[in-house]
Enzyme design. Structure first.
Site, PDB file in Angstrom:
ATOM      1  N   PRO A  62       0.904  -1.394  -0.017  1.00 45.26           N
ATOM      2  CG  PRO A  62      -0.345  -1.154   1.841  1.00 45.26           C
ATOM      3  CD  PRO A  62       0.266  -1.750   1.677  1.00 45.26           C
ATOM      4  CG  ASN A  63      -0.629   4.083   1.174  1.00 44.69           C
ATOM      5  OD1 ASN A  63      -1.094   5.180   1.094  1.00 44.69           O
ATOM      6  ND2 ASN A  63      -0.053   3.709   2.851  1.00 44.69           N
ATOM      7  NE  ARG A  67       4.183   6.976   1.582  1.00 44.26           N
ATOM      8  CZ  ARG A  67       3.800   5.880   2.184  1.00 44.26           C
ATOM      9  NH1 ARG A  67       4.629   4.607   1.771  1.00 44.26           N
ATOM     10  NH2 ARG A  67       4.240   5.046   3.140  1.00 44.26           N
ATOM     11  CE1 TYR A  89       9.095   5.182   3.395  1.00 44.06           C
ATOM     12  CE2 TYR A  89       7.124   7.182   3.258  1.00 44.06           C
ATOM     13  CZ  TYR A  89       7.852   5.981   3.056  1.00 44.06           C
ATOM     14  OH  TYR A  89       7.332   4.852   4.587  1.00 44.06           O
ATOM     15  CG  ASN A 145       7.993  -1.688   0.389  1.00 45.36           C
ATOM     16  OD1 ASN A 145       7.433  -2.282   1.814  1.00 45.36           O
ATOM     17  ND2 ASN A 145       9.097  -0.419   0.554  1.00 45.36           N
ATOM     18  CB  ALA A 185       1.996   0.271   6.135  1.00 44.05           C
ATOM     19  CD  GLU A 228      10.906  -6.994   6.546  1.00 44.09           C
ATOM     20  OE1 GLU A 228      11.102  -8.645   6.509  1.00 44.09           O
ATOM     21  OE2 GLU A 228      10.622  -6.544   6.431  1.00 44.09           O
ATOM     22  CG  HIS A 269      10.900  -2.195   4.734  1.00 44.14           C
ATOM     23  ND1 HIS A 269       9.777  -2.495   4.740  1.00 44.14           N
ATOM     24  CD2 HIS A 269      11.187  -3.225   5.657  1.00 44.14           C
ATOM     25  CE1 HIS A 269       9.171  -3.524   5.273  1.00 44.14           C
ATOM     26  NE2 HIS A 269      10.199  -3.370   5.480  1.00 44.14           N
ATOM     27  NE  ARG A 282       9.941   5.881   8.906  1.00 45.51           N
ATOM     28  CZ  ARG A 282       9.322   5.891   7.720  1.00 45.51           C
ATOM     29  NH1 ARG A 282       9.324   4.863   7.072  1.00 45.51           N
ATOM     30  NH2 ARG A 282       8.063   6.702   7.990  1.00 45.51           N
TER      31      ARG A 282
HETATM   32  C1  DQA Z   1       7.800   1.111   4.205  1.00 43.35           C
HETATM   33  C2  DQA Z   1       8.127   1.796   5.658  1.00 43.35           C
HETATM   34  C3  DQA Z   1       6.889   0.943   6.507  1.00 43.35           C
HETATM   35  O1  DQA Z   1       6.812   1.365   7.743  1.00 43.35           O
HETATM   36  C4  DQA Z   1       5.881   1.837   5.285  1.00 43.35           C
HETATM   37  O2  DQA Z   1       3.916   1.839   6.233  1.00 43.35           O
HETATM   38  C5  DQA Z   1       5.783   1.977   3.840  1.00 43.35           C
HETATM   39  C6  DQA Z   1       6.817   2.175   3.476  1.00 43.35           C
HETATM   40  C7  DQA Z   1       9.732   1.378   3.347  1.00 43.35           C
HETATM   41  O3  DQA Z   1       9.356   0.788   2.135  1.00 43.35           O
HETATM   42  O4  DQA Z   1      10.248   1.570   4.072  1.00 43.35           O
HETATM   43  O5  DQA Z   1       4.665   2.837   3.200  1.00 43.35           O
HETATM   44  O6  DQA Z   1       8.000  -0.282   3.362  1.00 43.35           O
END
Ligand code: DQA
Length: 150
Positions: free
Chosen positions: A10-11, A18, A23, A74, A77, A98, A100, A107
């Site tokens: 998501p996102n 964003r 990011y 990825n 959240a 995994e 990020h 964070r």
């Molecule tokens: C994320 C880190 C997560 O905590 C966050 O909710 C994201 C992006 C990252 O790529 O740093 O959506 O996965």
């Protein structure tokens, strides 16, 4: 040719606009183009999938087990609380890395926990788009090692 799948949760479709301070300013499409190109250079075929919905990510993990040699995930959240995604990763035999962009451990407190980490092959966090590139490199090595062992 080994096949890898990148799943963005998501996102992440809003990368570029964003929270650029967290990011970066590279767009979602440009990062995906770079990942795909890097994989091809390394002799691997790479597909990209993105969804803002937990169930769709689970469905894609299930499909991946038949069609790919590994997944770069990825989970956004969902990383921090989705036992359903964790169970899906545990259910499939192909390795999942995994990833990020940000260093989740530096964070907010709630981001320090990854419920998927224990069932993933490993975790790469904090290197921006290079986190994905490092995962591609890891698969190049891991999947090659597999071949040697065949
Ligand atoms: C994320 C880190 C997560 O905590 C966050 O909710 C994201 C992006 C990252 O790529 O740093 O959506 O996965």
């Amino acid at each position: 040719m080994k096949k890898i799948l990148v799943i963005h949760g998501p996102n992440l479709n809003l990368l570029g606009e964003r929270e650029p301070g967290v990011y970066g300013t590279d767009t979602f499409d440009s990062i995906n183009a770079e990942i795909t190109e890097l994989a091809l250079k390394q002799g691997m075929y790479c597909e990209i999938f993105q969804s803002n919905h937990e169930g769709e990510i689970i469905d894609e993990l299930h499909l991946a087990r038949k069609n790919y040699d590994g997944v770069i995930l990825n989970a956004g959240a969902y990383t921090h609380y989705s036992y359903a995604i964790r169970d899906a990763i545990a259910a499939i035999k192909i390795p999942v890395i995994e990833v990020h962009l940000s260093n989740i451990h530096a964070r907010d407190e709630f981001r320090h926990t990854s419920v998927i980490a224990p069932v993933c092959a490993g975790q790469i966090a904090g290197f921006g788009k290079y986190s994905y590139f490092l995962a591609v490199d890891a698969f190049k090595k891991m999947l090659k090692d597999d071949e040697t062992n065949e």
